[in-house]
Design an enzyme around this catalytic site. Structure first.
Site, PDB file in Angstrom:
ATOM      1  N   LEU A 180     -95.594 -39.014 120.817  1.00 38.00           N
ATOM      2  CA  LEU A 180     -95.733 -37.555 120.806  1.00 38.00           C
ATOM      3  C   LEU A 180     -95.270 -37.028 122.157  1.00 38.00           C
ATOM      4  CD1 LEU A 180     -99.311 -37.041 119.270  1.00 38.00           C
ATOM      5  CD2 LEU A 180     -97.127 -36.693 118.110  1.00 38.00           C
ATOM      6  N   HIS A 181     -94.442 -35.986 122.135  1.00 43.46           N
ATOM      7  CA  HIS A 181     -94.040 -35.401 123.413  1.00 43.46           C
ATOM      8  C   HIS A 181     -93.689 -33.924 123.319  1.00 43.46           C
ATOM      9  CE1 HIS A 181     -90.020 -36.062 121.713  1.00 43.46           C
ATOM     10  NE2 HIS A 181     -89.583 -35.178 122.580  1.00 43.46           N
ATOM     11  N   ARG A 182     -93.517 -33.382 122.113  1.00 39.92           N
ATOM     12  CA  ARG A 182     -93.063 -32.001 122.006  1.00 39.92           C
ATOM     13  C   ARG A 182     -94.167 -31.026 122.416  1.00 39.92           C
ATOM     14  NH1 ARG A 182     -88.071 -31.669 120.205  1.00 39.92           N
ATOM     15  NH2 ARG A 182     -87.244 -33.471 119.080  1.00 39.92           N
TER      16      ARG A 182
END
Length: 363
Positions: free
Chosen positions: A209-211
């Site tokens: 996850l990074h957004r």
């Protein structure tokens, strides 16, 4: 002909490695083509940049602009200013940009504004329709000033034609990231966590996850993480943590016996985990392409995707960002009812050769 190849961020490196190899092969065959590798420095963390050069056999850059850090605007400006100086000192015949990162857009603008140097965009025409994503702005701006468009799918072709791009400038060649994947698959290697946790094929889940929509708001991230943990039925969740996400996770305080947050991995180690995973949970676009080719079930925590072929043809499902969608998707997975995917056209490991053939015809 001299081609400037632009790379600056982790997603670029998998895409340029096979292009460099194809150019070298053509040059050895006596073709008039050479390249200059420009690293903008957009990503400067060892795991986000250096390891990829080593593992993928990418040579040291001819020029490093060292333009990392700062806001989006500051980084864009730094790359444009520094690359313009390079172009003024030694003008290439073509600037080749890949993907949709800040470096892609910034170097395209510098090239076009300085005596209209030709620009080719690899992975042109992909669209999410989500203008809150910096990547979507980068795609739109780059394609607005590109001369030659190399595409990964028929959907991308259609997007470009709708924008008024003439067929003669669109080249459907396939996906260079899949060139790298298929080339490197025999070299995948176990990361340390494999033995540390006693992992077994198809008995763990990989997640990334990074957004900003997922990780920049504490309550939303907490709910997503809780839904994933609660739905995983105790299987190990292997989570290589992006620097952006690591900061937020510290304040969220999510813990579970089966949740293993680890440092970012190199390309070969990460894809070893993906290849043998029961499933992948992600908000990355590129990973959905790799899971499609490796036939690994993939759940994407986004409301849109610029790679719809991974859903319509491949193994990916777009769940959205509402945690309520997560338990039903895991039920389908654990009931062994996940859809059987296929591989999109021309994702065959030969894309880079097709690109170089086109360039040689054009110049």
């Amino acid at each position: 002909m001299l081609v400037d190849i632009i790379a600056g961020a982790r997603p670029n490196f998998m895409k340029i490695a096979p292009i460099i190899a194809a150019i070298k092969k053509a040059a050895l065959e006596g073709k008039d083509i050479k390249y200059r590798l420009i690293h903008t420095g957009q990503h400067y963390d060892k795991k986000m940049s250096g390891d990829f050069f080593e593992q993928l056999g990418i040579p040291e850059p001819d020029i490093n602009l060292e333009a990392g850090g700062g806001t989006q605007a500051e980084q864009t400006a730094a790359i444009m200013i520094r690359y313009e100086k390079v172009l003024m000192e030694h003008r290439p015949d073509l600037v080749l940009v890949v993907g949709d990162v800040t470096s892609t857009m910034a170097c395209s603008i510098s090239a076009k504004k300085l005596n209209n140097i030709k620009v080719a965009h690899i992975e042109a025409g992909i669209r999410s329709g989500d203008w809150t994503m910096p990547e979507e702005i980068n795609r739109m701006v780059t394609d607005a000033i590109t001369d030659y468009f190399f595409t990964t799918s028929e959907t991308a072709n259609i997007n470009l034609k709708k924008a008024g791009i003439d067929d003669s400038r669109i080249f459907f060649v396939g996906n260079t990231m899949i060139d790298t994947l298929l080339t490197q698959m025999p070299n995948f290697k176990e990361p340390p966590v494999w033995n540390e946790l006693g992992l077994k094929p198809k008995e763990y889940i990989v997640m990334t996850l990074h957004r900003p929509a997922n990780v920049d708001e504490e309550d939303g991230l907490r709910k997503l993480m809780s839904a994933i943990v609660d739905s995983s039925r105790g299987l190990p969740l292997i989570f290589p943590v992006h620097p952006r996400t690591a900061k937020m996770l510290k304040s969220v305080g999510i813990e579970a016996p089966n949740l293993h947050m680890i440092d970012p991995l190199g390309y070969l180690e990460f894809n070893y985990l993906v290849q043998h995973a029961k499933a992948v949970v992600t908000d990355s676009g590129g990973i959905t392409e790799e899971t499609t080719v490796m036939n690994v079930p993939c759940m994407t925590l986004r409301n849109n995707t610029e790679r719809p072929e991974t859903c319509t043809i491949g193994t990916n499902e777009l769940l959205g960002t509402d945690p309520v969608a997560i338990p039903p998707a895991f039920d389908i997975l654990f009931n062994n009812e996940w859809k059987k995917g296929a591989i999109p056209d021309l994702w065959d490991g030969k894309t880079s050769g097709r690109i170089v053939d086109v360039l040689l015809r054009l110049f």
